[in-house]
Design a protein around this motif. Structure first.
Motif, PDB file in Angstrom:
ATOM      1  N   GLN A  94       0.808  -1.216   0.000  1.00 59.39           N
ATOM      2  CA  GLN A  94       0.000   0.000   0.000  1.00 59.39           C
ATOM      3  C   GLN A  94       0.848   1.275   0.000  1.00 59.39           C
ATOM      4  O   GLN A  94       0.440   2.300  -0.542  1.00 59.39           O
ATOM      5  CB  GLN A  94      -0.937  -0.030   1.217  1.00 59.39           C
ATOM      6  CG  GLN A  94      -1.955   1.080   1.235  1.00 59.39           C
ATOM      7  CD  GLN A  94      -3.102   0.783   2.164  1.00 59.39           C
ATOM      8  OE1 GLN A  94      -3.773  -0.223   2.020  1.00 59.39           O
ATOM      9  NE2 GLN A  94      -3.339   1.667   3.117  1.00 59.39           N
ATOM     10  N   MET A  95       2.023   1.214   0.610  1.00 62.83           N
ATOM     11  CA  MET A  95       2.860   2.417   0.771  1.00 62.83           C
ATOM     12  C   MET A  95       3.188   3.129  -0.548  1.00 62.83           C
ATOM     13  O   MET A  95       3.115   4.363  -0.592  1.00 62.83           O
ATOM     14  CB  MET A  95       4.136   2.084   1.534  1.00 62.83           C
ATOM     15  CG  MET A  95       3.906   1.770   3.001  1.00 62.83           C
ATOM     16  SD  MET A  95       3.421   3.181   3.983  1.00 62.83           S
ATOM     17  CE  MET A  95       5.021   3.824   4.409  1.00 62.83           C
ATOM     18  N   PRO A  96       3.542   2.432  -1.622  1.00 62.70           N
ATOM     19  CA  PRO A  96       3.835   3.167  -2.863  1.00 62.70           C
ATOM     20  C   PRO A  96       2.631   3.959  -3.381  1.00 62.70           C
ATOM     21  O   PRO A  96       2.793   5.040  -3.954  1.00 62.70           O
ATOM     22  CB  PRO A  96       4.226   2.067  -3.859  1.00 62.70           C
ATOM     23  CG  PRO A  96       4.648   0.917  -3.016  1.00 62.70           C
ATOM     24  CD  PRO A  96       3.828   1.004  -1.763  1.00 62.70           C
ATOM     25  N   HIS A  97       1.423   3.458  -3.150  1.00 60.31           N
ATOM     26  CA  HIS A  97       0.217   4.174  -3.581  1.00 60.31           C
ATOM     27  C   HIS A  97      -0.016   5.408  -2.713  1.00 60.31           C
ATOM     28  O   HIS A  97      -0.463   6.446  -3.214  1.00 60.31           O
ATOM     29  CB  HIS A  97      -0.992   3.238  -3.552  1.00 60.31           C
ATOM     30  CG  HIS A  97      -0.813   2.042  -4.428  1.00 60.31           C
ATOM     31  ND1 HIS A  97      -0.793   2.118  -5.804  1.00 60.31           N
ATOM     32  CD2 HIS A  97      -0.599   0.742  -4.118  1.00 60.31           C
ATOM     33  CE1 HIS A  97      -0.596   0.909  -6.311  1.00 60.31           C
ATOM     34  NE2 HIS A  97      -0.467   0.062  -5.307  1.00 60.31           N
ATOM     35  N   MET A  98       0.311   5.307  -1.422  1.00 63.98           N
ATOM     36  CA  MET A  98       0.222   6.477  -0.536  1.00 63.98           C
ATOM     37  C   MET A  98       1.265   7.521  -0.946  1.00 63.98           C
ATOM     38  O   MET A  98       0.988   8.717  -0.937  1.00 63.98           O
ATOM     39  CB  MET A  98       0.426   6.074   0.925  1.00 63.98           C
ATOM     40  CG  MET A  98      -0.745   5.367   1.533  1.00 63.98           C
ATOM     41  SD  MET A  98      -2.167   6.486   1.647  1.00 63.98           S
ATOM     42  CE  MET A  98      -3.410   5.316   2.156  1.00 63.98           C
ATOM     43  N   GLN A  99       2.458   7.044  -1.312  1.00 64.30           N
ATOM     44  CA  GLN A  99       3.500   7.960  -1.769  1.00 64.30           C
ATOM     45  C   GLN A  99       3.046   8.695  -3.025  1.00 64.30           C
ATOM     46  O   GLN A  99       3.230   9.897  -3.155  1.00 64.30           O
ATOM     47  CB  GLN A  99       4.810   7.210  -2.026  1.00 64.30           C
ATOM     48  CG  GLN A  99       5.937   8.088  -2.539  1.00 64.30           C
ATOM     49  CD  GLN A  99       6.312   9.207  -1.596  1.00 64.30           C
ATOM     50  OE1 GLN A  99       6.517   8.981  -0.417  1.00 64.30           O
ATOM     51  NE2 GLN A  99       6.405  10.431  -2.099  1.00 64.30           N
ATOM     52  N   LYS A 100       2.447   7.964  -3.947  1.00 55.54           N
ATOM     53  CA  LYS A 100       1.961   8.571  -5.197  1.00 55.54           C
ATOM     54  C   LYS A 100       0.886   9.615  -4.894  1.00 55.54           C
ATOM     55  O   LYS A 100       0.906  10.713  -5.460  1.00 55.54           O
ATOM     56  CB  LYS A 100       1.409   7.480  -6.120  1.00 55.54           C
ATOM     57  CG  LYS A 100       0.914   7.996  -7.443  1.00 55.54           C
ATOM     58  CD  LYS A 100       0.439   6.844  -8.322  1.00 55.54           C
ATOM     59  CE  LYS A 100      -0.073   7.368  -9.647  1.00 55.54           C
ATOM     60  NZ  LYS A 100      -0.615   6.273 -10.483  1.00 55.54           N
ATOM     61  N   GLY A 115      -7.183  -2.479   7.128  1.00 59.50           N
ATOM     62  CA  GLY A 115      -6.778  -3.457   6.122  1.00 59.50           C
ATOM     63  C   GLY A 115      -6.368  -2.772   4.830  1.00 59.50           C
ATOM     64  O   GLY A 115      -6.607  -1.581   4.631  1.00 59.50           O
ATOM     65  N   GLU A 116      -5.743  -3.544   3.983  1.00 60.27           N
ATOM     66  CA  GLU A 116      -5.262  -3.010   2.712  1.00 60.27           C
ATOM     67  C   GLU A 116      -6.435  -2.524   1.870  1.00 60.27           C
ATOM     68  O   GLU A 116      -7.477  -3.170   1.791  1.00 60.27           O
ATOM     69  CB  GLU A 116      -4.497  -4.105   1.968  1.00 60.27           C
ATOM     70  CG  GLU A 116      -3.854  -3.618   0.693  1.00 60.27           C
ATOM     71  CD  GLU A 116      -3.048  -4.710   0.003  1.00 60.27           C
ATOM     72  OE1 GLU A 116      -3.033  -5.860   0.484  1.00 60.27           O
ATOM     73  OE2 GLU A 116      -2.438  -4.410  -1.033  1.00 60.27           O
ATOM     74  N   ILE A 117      -6.255  -1.372   1.244  1.00 60.03           N
ATOM     75  CA  ILE A 117      -7.286  -0.846   0.354  1.00 60.03           C
ATOM     76  C   ILE A 117      -6.739  -0.800  -1.065  1.00 60.03           C
ATOM     77  O   ILE A 117      -5.530  -0.771  -1.284  1.00 60.03           O
ATOM     78  CB  ILE A 117      -7.822   0.527   0.822  1.00 60.03           C
ATOM     79  CG1 ILE A 117      -6.714   1.561   0.980  1.00 60.03           C
ATOM     80  CG2 ILE A 117      -8.582   0.385   2.120  1.00 60.03           C
ATOM     81  CD1 ILE A 117      -7.214   2.942   1.402  1.00 60.03           C
ATOM     82  N   PHE A 118      -7.645  -0.817  -2.011  1.00 59.58           N
ATOM     83  CA  PHE A 118      -7.266  -0.862  -3.422  1.00 59.58           C
ATOM     84  C   PHE A 118      -6.629   0.452  -3.864  1.00 59.58           C
ATOM     85  O   PHE A 118      -6.975   1.523  -3.357  1.00 59.58           O
ATOM     86  CB  PHE A 118      -8.486  -1.154  -4.293  1.00 59.58           C
ATOM     87  CG  PHE A 118      -9.023  -2.539  -4.102  1.00 59.58           C
ATOM     88  CD1 PHE A 118      -8.326  -3.642  -4.556  1.00 59.58           C
ATOM     89  CD2 PHE A 118     -10.239  -2.737  -3.461  1.00 59.58           C
ATOM     90  CE1 PHE A 118      -8.817  -4.914  -4.380  1.00 59.58           C
ATOM     91  CE2 PHE A 118     -10.743  -4.009  -3.282  1.00 59.58           C
ATOM     92  CZ  PHE A 118     -10.037  -5.113  -3.744  1.00 59.58           C
ATOM     93  N   PRO A 119      -5.730   0.380  -4.847  1.00 56.56           N
ATOM     94  CA  PRO A 119      -5.087   1.602  -5.351  1.00 56.56           C
ATOM     95  C   PRO A 119      -6.093   2.664  -5.800  1.00 56.56           C
ATOM     96  O   PRO A 119      -5.883   3.853  -5.556  1.00 56.56           O
ATOM     97  CB  PRO A 119      -4.240   1.104  -6.523  1.00 56.56           C
ATOM     98  CG  PRO A 119      -3.939  -0.327  -6.182  1.00 56.56           C
ATOM     99  CD  PRO A 119      -5.173  -0.830  -5.466  1.00 56.56           C
TER     100      PRO A 119
END
Length: 185
Positions: free
Chosen positions: A93-99, A171-175
């Motif tokens: 999930q972190m790369p999507h938060m970074q984006k 929990g993990e969420i979708f991009p």
């Protein structure tokens, strides 16, 4: 429907990661840490209710030595992201938060990573290696008094410019759901 899809994909991804992709020792280590987290989470704070006011502490010490003040966050959309270096779902999930942060921080969006790792020293090398540029803090016992971690990992809480909770997910969420956080700007 989205929740069912999310749960199904989490179970599938977790099974694939543990059984196929990960060495046995690593999978057991992650499983042990996840079990310990679940045991701890029985005393965790619930996810904040949508529309509730979530107060931030006056200041937050970041892992890079800087301090983030509540004044710095006033009037901004704040994404609290609870995570851990050992959490495979967090790592995805972190790369999507970074984006999200990279694309929208100039419009007033702040992602604040809150690491729940046992040792603060483990966090800085991890975020540096991954090129994380949004603010990251270690969830110390003192900080947890103000921002207690809800059950699960990762946990994403979006606070609107008005200080009210706009989104709270465990929990993990979708991009595409992460990208959709920008609608709160």
């Amino acid at each position: 429907m989205r929740q069912q899809r999310r749960l199904h994909l989490k179970a599938l991804a977790g099974g694939v990661a543990a059984a196929v992709l990960a060495p046995a020792g690593w999978a057991q280590s992650v499983a042990g840490q996840a079990a310990a987290l679940e045991k701890k989470d029985t005393k965790a704070a619930p996810l904040p209710a949508l529309g509730s006011v979530l107060s931030l502490p006056p200041s937050i010490e970041l892992i890079d030595g800087r301090t983030l003040s509540a004044h710095d966050l006033k009037g901004k959309v704040v994404v609290l992201e609870y995570w851990a270096t050992w959490c495979p779902f967090c790592a995805r999930q972190m790369p999507h938060m970074q984006k999200l942060y990279t694309q929208h921080h100039k419009q007033g969006l702040v992602v604040l990573g809150l690491s729940i790792d046992k040792k603060a020293a483990d966090v800085l090398p991890y975020v540096k290696q991954r090129g994380t540029t949004f603010p990251v803090a270690w969830l110390s016992p003192e900080l947890a008094k103000t921002l207690p971690k809800p059950p699960g990992l990762p946990v994403t809480i979006v606070i609107g410019r008005d200080g009210r909770v706009k989104m709270a997910e465990s929990g993990e969420i979708f991009p595409e759901d992460i990208a959709g956080i920008a609608k709160h700007l």
